[in-house]
Design a protein around this motif. Structure first.
Motif, short mmCIF file in Angstrom:
data_model
loop_
_atom_site.label_atom_id
_atom_site.label_comp_id
_atom_site.label_asym_id
_atom_site.label_seq_id
_atom_site.Cartn_x
_atom_site.Cartn_y
_atom_site.Cartn_z
N ARG A 70 0.83 -1.22 0.00
CA ARG A 70 0.00 0.00 0.00
C ARG A 70 0.85 1.26 0.00
O ARG A 70 0.39 2.34 -0.32
N ALA A 71 2.12 1.10 0.36
CA ALA A 71 3.03 2.24 0.29
C ALA A 71 3.44 2.54 -1.15
O ALA A 71 3.67 3.70 -1.52
N LEU A 72 3.54 1.49 -1.96
CA LEU A 72 4.07 1.64 -3.31
C LEU A 72 3.35 2.70 -4.17
O LEU A 72 4.02 3.50 -4.83
N PRO A 73 2.01 2.71 -4.22
CA PRO A 73 1.37 3.71 -5.08
C PRO A 73 1.73 5.15 -4.73
O PRO A 73 1.87 6.00 -5.61
N TYR A 74 1.88 5.43 -3.45
CA TYR A 74 2.26 6.78 -3.02
C TYR A 74 3.69 7.10 -3.46
O TYR A 74 3.97 8.19 -3.96
N TRP A 75 4.60 6.13 -3.28
CA TRP A 75 5.97 6.36 -3.70
C TRP A 75 6.07 6.48 -5.23
O TRP A 75 6.87 7.27 -5.74
N GLN A 76 5.24 5.72 -5.93
CA GLN A 76 5.24 5.81 -7.40
C GLN A 76 4.82 7.21 -7.84
O GLN A 76 5.40 7.79 -8.76
N SER A 77 3.80 7.74 -7.19
CA SER A 77 3.35 9.10 -7.54
C SER A 77 4.40 10.13 -7.13
O SER A 77 4.67 11.08 -7.87
N ALA A 78 5.00 9.94 -5.95
CA ALA A 78 6.03 10.88 -5.50
C ALA A 78 7.23 10.86 -6.43
O ALA A 78 7.89 11.89 -6.67
N ALA A 79 7.53 9.69 -6.99
CA ALA A 79 8.70 9.55 -7.87
C ALA A 79 8.54 10.30 -9.18
O ALA A 79 9.53 10.53 -9.90
N GLN A 80 7.33 10.71 -9.51
CA GLN A 80 7.11 11.49 -10.73
C GLN A 80 7.85 12.83 -10.68
O GLN A 80 8.08 13.46 -11.71
N SER A 81 8.21 13.23 -9.48
CA SER A 81 8.98 14.47 -9.34
C SER A 81 10.39 14.31 -9.87
O SER A 81 11.10 15.31 -10.08
N GLY A 82 10.84 13.06 -10.06
CA GLY A 82 12.20 12.82 -10.55
C GLY A 82 13.25 12.81 -9.46
O GLY A 82 14.44 12.68 -9.76
N THR A 84 15.79 11.56 -7.10
CA THR A 84 16.54 10.30 -7.19
C THR A 84 16.45 9.48 -5.90
O THR A 84 16.49 8.25 -5.94
N GLY A 85 16.33 10.17 -4.77
CA GLY A 85 16.20 9.45 -3.51
C GLY A 85 14.91 8.66 -3.46
O GLY A 85 14.89 7.50 -3.00
N ILE A 86 13.82 9.27 -3.93
CA ILE A 86 12.54 8.57 -3.95
C ILE A 86 12.57 7.43 -4.97
O ILE A 86 12.08 6.33 -4.71
N LEU A 87 13.19 7.68 -6.12
CA LEU A 87 13.30 6.63 -7.13
C LEU A 87 14.06 5.43 -6.60
O LEU A 87 13.68 4.28 -6.84
N ARG A 88 15.13 5.69 -5.86
CA ARG A 88 15.90 4.57 -5.32
C ARG A 88 15.08 3.80 -4.30
O ARG A 88 15.10 2.57 -4.28
N ARG A 89 14.37 4.52 -3.43
CA ARG A 89 13.56 3.84 -2.43
C ARG A 89 12.48 2.99 -3.11
O ARG A 89 12.24 1.85 -2.72
N LEU A 90 11.86 3.55 -4.15
CA LEU A 90 10.84 2.81 -4.88
C LEU A 90 11.44 1.57 -5.54
O LEU A 90 10.87 0.47 -5.45
N ALA A 91 12.59 1.73 -6.19
CA ALA A 91 13.24 0.59 -6.86
C ALA A 91 13.61 -0.49 -5.86
O ALA A 91 13.41 -1.68 -6.11
N GLN A 92 14.16 -0.10 -4.70
CA GLN A 92 14.55 -1.08 -3.70
C GLN A 92 13.34 -1.87 -3.21
O GLN A 92 13.42 -3.10 -3.02
N THR A 93 12.22 -1.18 -3.01
CA THR A 93 11.01 -1.88 -2.56
C THR A 93 10.51 -2.84 -3.62
O THR A 93 10.11 -3.97 -3.31
N GLN A 94 10.53 -2.42 -4.88
CA GLN A 94 10.11 -3.31 -5.96
C GLN A 94 11.03 -4.52 -6.07
O GLN A 94 10.57 -5.63 -6.34
#
Length: 325
Positions: A70-82, A84-94
Motif C-alpha cells: 500500500r506504500a508503493l502507489p504513493y511512492w510511485q506518484s512521489a517519484a514522478q517528481s524525478g 533520485t532518492g525517492i526513485l531509489r527507495r521505490l526501486a529497492q522496494t520493488q
C-alpha cells in the motif's frame, strides 16, 4: 506487477492549520500512532492537494504500518517528481517484493536522472543477467567502476553467457538469492536443463526463507535418476533440518554419479549431521582420495577432525569438572 493508483496532484498555499496538521502527523508518528498519522495525512492532502512530500510521508507511514504494497502507489506518484532518492527507495522496494518488471522501469528512470548511479547500474545488471547478457555486461561494467560494487560485479561478469543457468549459478555463488531465483526460473521457462533449473529455483527460494519444496518435488518427479536433482533435493532437505531424509537423497545422488568426489564430500557432511561420525570421516577421506587430494575436500576433512577433537576435549573437561570436589 504494476500497481495503478490515481492520486491527483494539485496545490494550494499552506496555512497555519496545515502547519498544525503537519506537526500532529509528526507527533503521532513519533509516538507510534501510525494509523492516526495516516488519517491526518489524507485529511491534509484533501485540503491542500497531494505534494511529493505528502505522498512520500503517506508511503512511509504505510511501510511503518507493515503494508509495503500500500506504500508503493504513493511512492510511485512521489517519484514522478524525478527525485533520485525517492526513485531509489521505490526501486529497492520493488526489488524486495520481486516486482522485476516494475523495478527495471524504475531503475531505468533512475539512471536517466543520474547516469553515474552505480547502485542502479548494479541492480539492473543483476536483473538482466539471465535475460540479456550483453545489456547486463554494460550495466555491470559501469557498476564495476565503484569500489562498493566492483568485486561483486566482476564475479557475475566473469560468468555471463547466453545460458541463464550460468548466470544463475554465478548469482547463487555470490549468494544473491533473489536474482539467482529469477535466472533459474527463466531457464526453467525456456526449458533449458529443465529439471535442474526447477530444483535450483526451489533451492534459491529456500535460501530466502520461502518454500522451495514444490519446485524440488516437481524436479524429482520429472528426473528421479538425475544426480544433480537428487543432490539439490538433499541440500533442500538439509536446510529444512530433515537430516535423515537429506542423507537418503544424498546416497541416491552418489549412487547415480559414483565418480563425483564432491558428492562423496557432501555425503560425509550428511552423515555428520545424523551423528554418524564414523561414516562421516570415512566418506570425507574417500572424497580426498578420489579427487587426488583436492584442497577443498582436504579442508573439509581437516575441519571435521578439528571439530571432533574440540568436542571430545569439551566432554573430557566437563567430566573432570564433575569429578572435582
Amino acid at each position: 506487477m504494476t500497481l495503478l493508483f490515481f492520486i491527483p496532484l494539485f496545490f494550494r498555499p499552506p496555512n497555519n492549520r496545515s502547519n498544525e496538521t503537519r506537526n500532529l502527523i509528526e507527533d503521532n508518528r513519533q509516538r507510534g500512532r501510525v494509523m492516526q498519522a495516516l488519517y491526518q495525512t489524507e485529511a491534509l492532502a484533501a485540503r491542500t492537494g497531494w505534494t511529493p512530500t505528502l505522498l512520500l510521508t503517506a508511503g512511509d507511514l504505510w511501510q511503518e504500518a507493515g503494508d509495503v504494497t500500500r506504500a508503493l502507489p504513493y511512492w510511485q506518484s512521489a517519484a514522478q517528481s524525478g527525485d533520485t532518492g525517492i526513485l531509489r527507495r521505490l526501486a529497492q522496494t520493488q526489488i524486495d517484493l520481486q516486482y522485476w518488471a516494475d523495478a527495471t522501469s524504475t531503475l531505468t528512470k533512475l539512471i536517466e536522472s543520474d547516469p553515474e548511479n552505480f547502485w542502479a547500474h548494479y541492480q539492473l545488471g543483476l536483473i538482466r543477467a539471465a535475460f540479456d547478457s550483453q545489456a547486463a555486461e554494460g550495466y555491470l561494467r559501469i557498476a564495476g567502476r565503484s569500489p562498493e560494487y566492483g568485486e561483486a560485479a566482476a564475479a557475475v561478469l566473469g560468468a555471463l553467457s547466453d545460458d541463464p543457468m550460468d548466470a544463475g549459478i554465478a548469482l547463487a555463488e555470490a549468494q544473491l538469492w533473489p536474482y539467482a531465483e529469477l535466472a533459474f526460473q527463466h531457464a526453467a521457462d525456456l526449458g533449458q536443463s529443465y529439471p535442474e533449473a526447477l530444483a535450483y529455483t526451489g533451492l534459491m527460494r529456500d535460501h530466502q526463507g520461502k518454500d522451495g519444496g514444490a519446485w524440488i518435488e516437481q524436479a524429482v518427479r520429472i528426473a528421479p535418476q538425475n544426480p544433480q536433482v537428487r543432490y539439490l533435493q538433499a541440500i533442500h532437505l538439509r536446510l529444512a533440518i530433515e537430516y535423515d531424509a537429506s542423507l537418503e537423497a544424498m546416497i541416491q545422488a552418489v549412487a547415480l554419479d559414483p565418480e563425483n568426489a564432491a558428492l562423496y564430500a557432501e555425503l560425509g557432511t550428511a552423515y555428520r549431521l545424523t551423528e554418524d561420525l564414523e561414516n562421516a570421516e570415512y566418506w570425507l577421506e574417500f572424497a580426498v582420495d578420489l579427487s587426488d587430494n583436492d584442497p577443498r575436500y582436504q579442508q573439509m576433512l581437516d575441519q571435521f577432525r578439528a571439530d571432533e577433537t574440540s568436542r571430545i576435549d569439551e566432554i573430557l573437561q566437563s567430566l573432570d569438572n564433575q569429578e572435582s570436589p
